[in-house]
Design a protein around this motif. Structure first.
Motif, PDB file in Angstrom:
ATOM      1  N   VAL A   1       0.255  -1.430  -0.018  1.00  0.00           N
ATOM      2  CA  VAL A   1       0.132  -0.185   0.272  1.00  0.00           C
ATOM      3  C   VAL A   1       1.238   1.221   0.285  1.00  0.00           C
ATOM      4  CG1 VAL A   1      -2.108  -1.320   1.200  1.00  0.00           C
ATOM      5  CG2 VAL A   1      -0.027  -0.101   2.567  1.00  0.00           C
ATOM      6  N   SER A   2       1.986   1.260   0.291  1.00  0.00           N
ATOM      7  CA  SER A   2       2.943   2.116   0.284  1.00  0.00           C
ATOM      8  C   SER A   2       3.944   2.175  -0.870  1.00  0.00           C
ATOM      9  CB  SER A   2       4.180   2.527   1.778  1.00  0.00           C
ATOM     10  OG  SER A   2       4.587   3.289   2.073  1.00  0.00           O
ATOM     11  N   PRO A   3       4.577   2.813  -1.757  1.00  0.00           N
ATOM     12  CA  PRO A   3       6.155   2.640  -2.398  1.00  0.00           C
ATOM     13  C   PRO A   3       7.359   2.595  -1.226  1.00  0.00           C
ATOM     14  CG  PRO A   3       5.470   5.260  -2.022  1.00  0.00           C
ATOM     15  CD  PRO A   3       4.012   4.296  -1.173  1.00  0.00           C
ATOM     16  N   GLU A   4       8.665   2.455  -1.840  1.00  0.00           N
ATOM     17  CA  GLU A   4       9.870   1.817  -0.929  1.00  0.00           C
ATOM     18  C   GLU A   4      10.384   3.495  -1.640  1.00  0.00           C
ATOM     19  OE1 GLU A   4      12.113  -0.857  -2.043  1.00  0.00           O
ATOM     20  OE2 GLU A   4      10.550  -2.122  -3.613  1.00  0.00           O
ATOM     21  N   ASN A   5      11.489   3.364  -0.410  1.00  0.00           N
ATOM     22  CA  ASN A   5      12.151   4.829  -0.068  1.00  0.00           C
ATOM     23  C   ASN A   5      11.386   6.455  -0.395  1.00  0.00           C
ATOM     24  OD1 ASN A   5      14.165   2.494  -0.064  1.00  0.00           O
ATOM     25  ND2 ASN A   5      14.788   2.390  -2.839  1.00  0.00           N
ATOM     26  N   VAL A   6      10.377   6.270   0.140  1.00  0.00           N
ATOM     27  CA  VAL A   6      10.252   7.691   0.453  1.00  0.00           C
ATOM     28  C   VAL A   6      11.243   8.949   0.464  1.00  0.00           C
ATOM     29  CG1 VAL A   6       8.631   9.201   0.613  1.00  0.00           C
ATOM     30  CG2 VAL A   6       7.969   7.239   0.828  1.00  0.00           C
ATOM     31  N   ALA A   7      10.866   9.971  -0.221  1.00  0.00           N
ATOM     32  CA  ALA A   7      11.586  11.184   0.628  1.00  0.00           C
ATOM     33  C   ALA A   7      11.879  11.660   1.287  1.00  0.00           C
ATOM     34  CB  ALA A   7      12.355  11.785  -1.375  1.00  0.00           C
ATOM     35  N   GLN A   8      12.609  12.941   1.533  1.00  0.00           N
ATOM     36  CA  GLN A   8      11.987  14.019   3.226  1.00  0.00           C
ATOM     37  C   GLN A   8      10.721  14.879   2.376  1.00  0.00           C
ATOM     38  OE1 GLN A   8      13.664  14.862   6.736  1.00  0.00           O
ATOM     39  NE2 GLN A   8      10.994  15.392   6.401  1.00  0.00           N
ATOM     40  N   ASP A   9       9.384  14.321   3.288  1.00  0.00           N
ATOM     41  CA  ASP A   9       7.780  15.188   2.808  1.00  0.00           C
ATOM     42  C   ASP A   9       7.452  14.426   1.762  1.00  0.00           C
ATOM     43  OD1 ASP A   9       8.621  16.691   5.216  1.00  0.00           O
ATOM     44  OD2 ASP A   9       9.174  18.217   4.179  1.00  0.00           O
ATOM     45  N   GLY A  10       7.681  13.167   1.424  1.00  0.00           N
ATOM     46  CA  GLY A  10       7.320  12.340   0.455  1.00  0.00           C
ATOM     47  C   GLY A  10       5.916  12.646   0.169  1.00  0.00           C
ATOM     48  N   GLU A  11       5.453  12.066   1.424  1.00  0.00           N
ATOM     49  CA  GLU A  11       4.504  11.190   1.686  1.00  0.00           C
ATOM     50  C   GLU A  11       3.154  12.552   2.202  1.00  0.00           C
ATOM     51  OE1 GLU A  11       5.769  12.316   5.824  1.00  0.00           O
ATOM     52  OE2 GLU A  11       6.360  11.708   3.621  1.00  0.00           O
ATOM     53  N   VAL A  12       4.020  13.627   2.456  1.00  0.00           N
ATOM     54  CA  VAL A  12       3.211  15.406   2.279  1.00  0.00           C
ATOM     55  C   VAL A  12       2.987  15.596   0.635  1.00  0.00           C
ATOM     56  CG1 VAL A  12       3.053  17.531   2.607  1.00  0.00           C
ATOM     57  CG2 VAL A  12       4.270  15.476   4.651  1.00  0.00           C
ATOM     58  N   LYS A  13       4.056  15.415   0.530  1.00  0.00           N
ATOM     59  CA  LYS A  13       3.137  16.155  -1.479  1.00  0.00           C
ATOM     60  C   LYS A  13       2.429  15.374  -2.106  1.00  0.00           C
ATOM     61  CE  LYS A  13       8.222  17.971  -1.995  1.00  0.00           C
ATOM     62  NZ  LYS A  13       9.466  17.986  -2.143  1.00  0.00           N
ATOM     63  N   LEU A  14       2.784  13.914  -2.282  1.00  0.00           N
ATOM     64  CA  LEU A  14       1.737  12.805  -2.788  1.00  0.00           C
ATOM     65  C   LEU A  14       0.205  13.179  -2.218  1.00  0.00           C
ATOM     66  CD1 LEU A  14       3.490   9.984  -2.752  1.00  0.00           C
ATOM     67  CD2 LEU A  14       2.796  11.153  -4.730  1.00  0.00           C
ATOM     68  N   PHE A  15       0.079  13.526  -1.312  1.00  0.00           N
ATOM     69  CA  PHE A  15      -1.387  13.479   0.387  1.00  0.00           C
ATOM     70  C   PHE A  15      -1.540  15.028  -0.529  1.00  0.00           C
ATOM     71  CE2 PHE A  15      -4.098  15.077   3.433  1.00  0.00           C
ATOM     72  CZ  PHE A  15      -4.428  14.206   3.442  1.00  0.00           C
ATOM     73  N   LEU A  16      -0.607  15.913  -1.239  1.00  0.00           N
ATOM     74  CA  LEU A  16      -1.335  17.281  -1.266  1.00  0.00           C
ATOM     75  C   LEU A  16      -1.856  17.080  -3.563  1.00  0.00           C
ATOM     76  CD1 LEU A  16       1.739  19.976  -0.170  1.00  0.00           C
ATOM     77  CD2 LEU A  16      -1.278  19.187   0.752  1.00  0.00           C
ATOM     78  N   GLN A  17      -1.486  15.806  -3.268  1.00  0.00           N
ATOM     79  CA  GLN A  17      -1.428  16.133  -5.044  1.00  0.00           C
ATOM     80  C   GLN A  17      -2.583  15.054  -5.129  1.00  0.00           C
ATOM     81  OE1 GLN A  17       2.347  14.457  -6.087  1.00  0.00           O
ATOM     82  NE2 GLN A  17       3.826  16.463  -6.664  1.00  0.00           N
ATOM     83  N   GLY A  18      -3.095  14.382  -4.061  1.00  0.00           N
ATOM     84  CA  GLY A  18      -3.729  13.093  -4.114  1.00  0.00           C
ATOM     85  C   GLY A  18      -3.525  12.411  -4.772  1.00  0.00           C
ATOM     86  N   LYS A  19      -2.858  11.828  -4.088  1.00  0.00           N
ATOM     87  CA  LYS A  19      -2.331  10.929  -4.770  1.00  0.00           C
ATOM     88  C   LYS A  19      -1.727   9.850  -3.082  1.00  0.00           C
ATOM     89  CE  LYS A  19      -1.687  11.326  -8.758  1.00  0.00           C
ATOM     90  NZ  LYS A  19      -2.664  10.048  -9.922  1.00  0.00           N
ATOM     91  N   ASN A  20      -1.494  10.082  -1.821  1.00  0.00           N
ATOM     92  CA  ASN A  20      -1.983   9.348  -1.002  1.00  0.00           C
ATOM     93  C   ASN A  20      -3.046   9.662   0.482  1.00  0.00           C
ATOM     94  OD1 ASN A  20      -0.515   8.184   1.467  1.00  0.00           O
ATOM     95  ND2 ASN A  20      -0.088  10.010   2.116  1.00  0.00           N
ATOM     96  N   ALA A  21      -3.954   9.074   0.307  1.00  0.00           N
ATOM     97  CA  ALA A  21      -5.040   8.949   1.257  1.00  0.00           C
ATOM     98  C   ALA A  21      -5.245   8.761   2.686  1.00  0.00           C
ATOM     99  CB  ALA A  21      -5.486   7.673   0.023  1.00  0.00           C
ATOM    100  N   ILE A  22      -3.859   8.526   2.845  1.00  0.00           N
ATOM    101  CA  ILE A  22      -3.878   8.895   4.440  1.00  0.00           C
ATOM    102  C   ILE A  22      -2.319   9.144   4.908  1.00  0.00           C
ATOM    103  CG2 ILE A  22      -4.001   7.912   6.953  1.00  0.00           C
ATOM    104  CD1 ILE A  22      -5.953   5.259   5.680  1.00  0.00           C
ATOM    105  N   GLN A  23      -1.775  10.193   6.004  1.00  0.00           N
ATOM    106  CA  GLN A  23      -1.216  10.653   6.451  1.00  0.00           C
ATOM    107  C   GLN A  23      -1.500  10.563   7.641  1.00  0.00           C
ATOM    108  OE1 GLN A  23       1.098  13.722   6.489  1.00  0.00           O
ATOM    109  NE2 GLN A  23      -0.750  14.963   4.927  1.00  0.00           N
ATOM    110  N   PHE A  24       0.029  10.381   8.667  1.00  0.00           N
ATOM    111  CA  PHE A  24       0.314  10.552  10.179  1.00  0.00           C
ATOM    112  C   PHE A  24       1.376  11.720   9.508  1.00  0.00           C
ATOM    113  CE2 PHE A  24      -1.876   5.928  10.013  1.00  0.00           C
ATOM    114  CZ  PHE A  24      -2.526   6.335  10.931  1.00  0.00           C
ATOM    115  N   ASN A  25       1.160  12.618  10.642  1.00  0.00           N
ATOM    116  CA  ASN A  25       2.257  13.802  11.022  1.00  0.00           C
ATOM    117  C   ASN A  25       1.690  14.813  12.072  1.00  0.00           C
ATOM    118  OD1 ASN A  25       3.742  15.884  10.524  1.00  0.00           O
ATOM    119  ND2 ASN A  25       3.762  15.496   7.556  1.00  0.00           N
ATOM    120  N   GLY A  26       2.628  15.986  12.392  1.00  0.00           N
ATOM    121  CA  GLY A  26       2.254  16.689  13.422  1.00  0.00           C
ATOM    122  C   GLY A  26       1.249  17.795  12.825  1.00  0.00           C
ATOM    123  N   PRO A  27       0.900  18.840  13.759  1.00  0.00           N
ATOM    124  CA  PRO A  27      -0.028  19.990  13.578  1.00  0.00           C
ATOM    125  C   PRO A  27       0.472  20.847  12.286  1.00  0.00           C
ATOM    126  CG  PRO A  27       1.643  19.855  15.077  1.00  0.00           C
ATOM    127  CD  PRO A  27       1.987  18.752  15.118  1.00  0.00           C
TER     128      PRO A  27
END
Length: 295
Positions: free
Chosen positions: A269-295
């Motif tokens: 359900v996740s790609p490999e070797n995600v770069a720094q803030d990669g999950e955030v960028k994909l979330f903003l692009q509508g390509k990551n459905a769930i993320q856990f992060n701070g405020p």
């Protein structure tokens, strides 16, 4: 050579550190300000607050890694302070986040371009305090009317070493689950997951590698240092046992790591070797459905 005192204003997940030279004379500048800023990569141009201290004011250099929206917000705080202070002028400098502690260590080692105040992460306090590079905040806090009862216990306790308070909390970073409502609706998922089983089921439904869409993108850097302990705590285990020994070799720690690994290689359900803030960028692009992060 003048004896240097390092004052430390701690912030819960981030801290403020004050470093000042004793007996700097009447010039209104500490030793740290008389050095070439380029020696440690200062970024005056990014935050020019208090570029020069008016006559009669002592200049204090304040380091921060806040290069996002929190940078301008901190600058407003500094500007407001400078307007009302008759004795001090704070010069706000944003340092590169990735090299922040390297620059600090270089400043400590060379005693050049040293900040008088700085932001520091809470988990860095014990290292610098035990190197005798910081000054306890108890007396300064008392004079300012600041008490430990005003803050979250965990942040205060971690910054209290050998009975001394080494840092005043600035902020904390609780993890929050963010999810894309549109992707959830398209996948027929009516509510966000509330346990591991629901999380896995939702992540699988939300994953479409052919379209570059992932149910949950596993970060390799920030905030990975919060996700792993959270999975450990959910099993009723702390990072250390009652005797202070690390629990990293415990069955629960192995299970937590195995679960995170399974999201990439087993459940896919996740790609490999995600770069720094990669999950955030994909979330903003509508390509990551769930993320856990701070405020």
């Amino acid at each position: 050579m003048k004896r240097l005192k390092w004052l430390h204003f701690a912030l819960a997940a981030c801290l403020v550190l004050a470093l000042s030279a004793c007996g700097s004379g009447g010039s209104g500048k500490s030793d740290s300000q008389t050095q070439n800023n380029n020696q440690t990569g200062s970024s005056d141009s990014e935050a020019p607050s208090g570029d020069s201290a008016p006559k009669g004011k002592t200049e204090l250099v304040f380091w921060s890694p806040f290069s996002g929206p929190d940078g301008p917000f901190m600058k407003k705080i500094v500007d407001a302070y400078n307007e009302q202070s008759d004795s001090y002028q704070v010069k706000f400098q944003i340092q590169p986040n990735g090299d922040y502690y390297k620059l600090l260590d270089n400043a400590f080692g060379t005693k050049k371009n040293m900040p008088d105040l700085m932001i520091m992460h809470l988990d860095a306090i014990p290292t610098y305090a035990r190197k005798d590079l910081l000054q306890p905040m108890d007396d300064l806090a008392a004079k300012a009317g600041i008490t430990k009862e005003d803050y979250v216990d965990a942040a205060v306790n971690y910054a209290t070493i050998d009975g001394k308070w080494w840092g005043i909390p600035l902020d904390i970073h609780p993890l929050i689950m963010y999810y894309n409502k549109d992707l959830f609706a398209a996948a027929g998922i009516e509510h966000p997951p509330t346990n591991r089983e629901e999380f896995l089921e939702a992540a699988k439904k939300l994953t479409d590698p052919s379209n570059g869409q992932w149910g949950y993108v596993m970060p390799t850097l920030w905030p990975q240092q919060f996700i792993f302990p959270s999975l450990l705590y959910q099993q009723g285990v702390d990072l250390v046992d009652a005797d202070g020994n690390p629990n990293l070799n415990s069955p629960e720690a192995v299970e937590a790591l195995a679960f995170m690994k399974s999201l990439i290689f087993e459940h896919k359900v996740s790609p490999e070797n995600v770069a720094q803030d990669g999950e955030v960028k994909l979330f903003l692009q509508g390509k990551n459905a769930i993320q856990f992060n701070g405020p």
